[in-house]
Design a protein around this motif. Structure first.
Motif, PDB file in Angstrom:
ATOM      1  N   ILE A  49       0.881  -1.412  -0.101  1.00  0.00           N
ATOM      2  CA  ILE A  49      -0.060   0.095  -0.038  1.00  0.00           C
ATOM      3  C   ILE A  49       0.946   1.100  -0.091  1.00  0.00           C
ATOM      4  CG2 ILE A  49      -1.781   1.491   1.504  1.00  0.00           C
ATOM      5  CD1 ILE A  49      -2.976  -1.263   2.220  1.00  0.00           C
ATOM      6  N   ASP A  50       1.917   1.146   0.846  1.00  0.00           N
ATOM      7  CA  ASP A  50       2.753   2.553   0.971  1.00  0.00           C
ATOM      8  C   ASP A  50       3.421   2.746  -0.472  1.00  0.00           C
ATOM      9  OD1 ASP A  50       2.294   2.716   3.441  1.00  0.00           O
ATOM     10  OD2 ASP A  50       3.848   1.782   4.396  1.00  0.00           O
ATOM     11  N   ARG A  51       4.028   1.590  -1.140  1.00  0.00           N
ATOM     12  CA  ARG A  51       4.557   1.716  -2.436  1.00  0.00           C
ATOM     13  C   ARG A  51       3.562   2.151  -3.545  1.00  0.00           C
ATOM     14  NH1 ARG A  51       9.684  -2.042  -2.943  1.00  0.00           N
ATOM     15  NH2 ARG A  51      10.515  -1.859  -0.815  1.00  0.00           N
ATOM     16  N   LYS A  98       0.980   3.953  -3.307  1.00  0.00           N
ATOM     17  CA  LYS A  98       0.611   5.419  -2.994  1.00  0.00           C
ATOM     18  C   LYS A  98       1.875   6.220  -3.854  1.00  0.00           C
ATOM     19  CE  LYS A  98      -1.964   4.982   1.438  1.00  0.00           C
ATOM     20  NZ  LYS A  98      -1.626   5.308   2.899  1.00  0.00           N
ATOM     21  N   LEU A  99       2.763   5.860  -3.932  1.00  0.00           N
ATOM     22  CA  LEU A  99       4.068   6.434  -4.753  1.00  0.00           C
ATOM     23  C   LEU A  99       4.071   6.021  -6.075  1.00  0.00           C
ATOM     24  CD1 LEU A  99       6.829   6.034  -2.073  1.00  0.00           C
ATOM     25  CD2 LEU A  99       5.393   8.170  -2.381  1.00  0.00           C
ATOM     26  N   GLN A 105      -8.974   2.182   2.247  1.00  0.00           N
ATOM     27  CA  GLN A 105      -7.962   3.219   1.742  1.00  0.00           C
ATOM     28  C   GLN A 105      -8.237   3.777   0.145  1.00  0.00           C
ATOM     29  OE1 GLN A 105      -3.811   3.126   3.393  1.00  0.00           O
ATOM     30  NE2 GLN A 105      -4.564   1.105   4.425  1.00  0.00           N
ATOM     31  N   MET A 129      -7.767   1.530  -2.140  1.00  0.00           N
ATOM     32  CA  MET A 129      -7.012   0.731  -3.043  1.00  0.00           C
ATOM     33  C   MET A 129      -7.712  -0.657  -3.479  1.00  0.00           C
ATOM     34  SD  MET A 129      -3.980   2.272  -3.211  1.00  0.00           S
ATOM     35  CE  MET A 129      -3.105   3.574  -2.060  1.00  0.00           C
ATOM     36  N   ASP A 134      -3.495   1.511  -7.047  1.00  0.00           N
ATOM     37  CA  ASP A 134      -4.072   2.811  -6.455  1.00  0.00           C
ATOM     38  C   ASP A 134      -4.809   3.219  -7.947  1.00  0.00           C
ATOM     39  OD1 ASP A 134      -4.945   5.155  -5.632  1.00  0.00           O
ATOM     40  OD2 ASP A 134      -2.773   5.893  -5.238  1.00  0.00           O
ATOM     41  N   ASN A 137      -5.765   6.155  -8.411  1.00  0.00           N
ATOM     42  CA  ASN A 137      -5.393   7.397  -8.605  1.00  0.00           C
ATOM     43  C   ASN A 137      -4.214   7.832  -9.572  1.00  0.00           C
ATOM     44  OD1 ASN A 137      -6.834   9.259  -6.738  1.00  0.00           O
ATOM     45  ND2 ASN A 137      -5.746   8.201  -5.109  1.00  0.00           N
ATOM     46  N   LYS A 179      -9.489   8.372  -8.659  1.00  0.00           N
ATOM     47  CA  LYS A 179     -10.268   7.961  -8.016  1.00  0.00           C
ATOM     48  C   LYS A 179     -11.707   8.229  -8.367  1.00  0.00           C
ATOM     49  CE  LYS A 179     -11.661   7.813  -3.113  1.00  0.00           C
ATOM     50  NZ  LYS A 179     -11.500   8.241  -1.512  1.00  0.00           N
TER      51      LYS A 179
END
Length: 348
Positions: free
Chosen positions: A98-100, A102-103, A130, A132, A271, A273, A278
């Motif tokens: 998830i952290d990656r 988002k980037l 979140q 995702m 993601d 986005n 979204k």
């Protein structure tokens, strides 16, 4: 009987810690198991706790340590799970992915040599909350109970595929086997001397059956691929896809020596986005959901639902009024509670 969800989680944590699992790992396993029951997956919730405790006792589930990194690219990681608890490993992998994502829009983590990961649907809301999308699939190279379409000898496990799809409201949660049923369900019904609701298994002579006992008699039968006797080529194809995404990408699977009950895992986070955005994603998915809900029901008294809708309603009611456990679960856990000197929760 109904139980408070918080008390069931605490009970599971206490049992796991008393069996030697560190607090963080015990919490992850307990929460995922109870989430399975909350969503109505009663064969893959707390029904797994007694077998997990037995695995800890004999050392087949490792208690201490971290996964080893096999490879690490920005959007693709491979871990060796070192036989650590599956739910804890999956939650660790989810956070990294998830952290990656988002980037960089997406991230995939493949885990080999994990222990069993419980109910796949139990993970998805942590991603969909979140915004995702999440894919989670797994196989167990140490076991085989599903034959390839047209064959008699088992090659695969039920090889589940699962997806968590966010919408602007209730997420879509898909968790299905690529076989007609699961080992957990056939084992339960065999123990209870009950038939399957349809011919989901095949005896050792190639005849379809509703009797799970054919899986335990010589010549042993198998679970049919999704689609059964007439269109099981579909489930067969999906099983092969899962094998490629898990054992193939992980570089560890059915070509390797058996190690015991476990899992090879494929986990991917996407993601929206990073694509059309979204709001564009939700506009499309909300319309699809509305179209499904507005489809004229085949049974007038039963509105069309999206996957996971009934489970999420069950979860909401259970959190409010108490969770009803499948009748065989607490009797399996009480001997462990006595053995490990852990107080069992009282029914509401």
């Amino acid at each position: 009987m109904k139980y408070k969800t918080t008390e069931l989680i605490s009970f599971a944590i206490d049992l796991l810690q008393s069996a030697g699992l560190p607090a963080d790992k015990a919490k992850s396993v307990a929460e995922v198991l109870v989430e399975g029951d909350l969503l109505g997956h009663t064969t893959h919730g707390l029904a797994l706790l007694a077998p997990y405790l037995a695995e800890l006792e004999k050392g087949s589930m490792r208690k201490e340590g971290e996964p080893s990194v096999v490879s690490d690219f920005p959007a693709a990681l491979t871990w060796d799970g070192n036989r650590l608890p599956g739910p804890w490993l999956v939650l660790q992998a989810m956070q990294v992915a998830i952290d990656r994502a988002k980037l960089q829009g997406t991230c995939t983590v493949v885990i080999r040599r994990s222990h069993h990961i419980a109910c796949l649907a139990a993970y998805h809301q942590r991603a969909t909350d979140q915004g995702m999308l999440m894919q989670l699939h797994c196989s167990d190279p140490n076991s085989k109970s599903v034959a390839p379409f047209g064959g008699l000898d088992p090659v695969f496990t039920p090889n589940p595929v699962s997806y968590g799809l966010p919408t602007s409201s209730m997420p879509i949660l898909v968790d299905v086997s690529t076989s007609a049923t699961t080992n957990g369900m056939t084992n339960r019904l065999y123990a209870e001397k009950k038939p399957l609701p349809a011919a989901w298994v095949m005896d050792g002579h190639g005849q379809p059956s509703t009797d799970p006992a054919v899986l335990f008699q010589e010549p042993k039968g198998t679970i049919l691929p999704l689609g059964g006797m007439d269109s099981g080529h579909k489930g067969y194809g999906l099983s092969l896809m899962v094998e490629a995404l898990t054992g193939g990408l992980a570089g560890h699977g059915r070509a390797d020596p058996l190690e015991g009950w476990g899992a090879t895992v494929f986990l991917q986070i996407i993601d929206p986005n990073a694509f059309a955005g979204k709001s564009a994603y939700e506009r499309q998915m909300d319309q699809v959901v509305a179209n499904c809900h507005n489809s004229k029901p085949a049974k007038p008294e039963q509105q069309v639902r999206t996957p996971g809708e009934r489970g999420l309603q069950h979860k909401a009611e259970s959190l409010l009024k108490g969770l009803t456990l499948y009748p065989s679960i607490m009797p399996m856990l009480l001997p462990w509670a006595s053995k490990l000197d852990v107080k069992a929760p009282q029914a509401i």
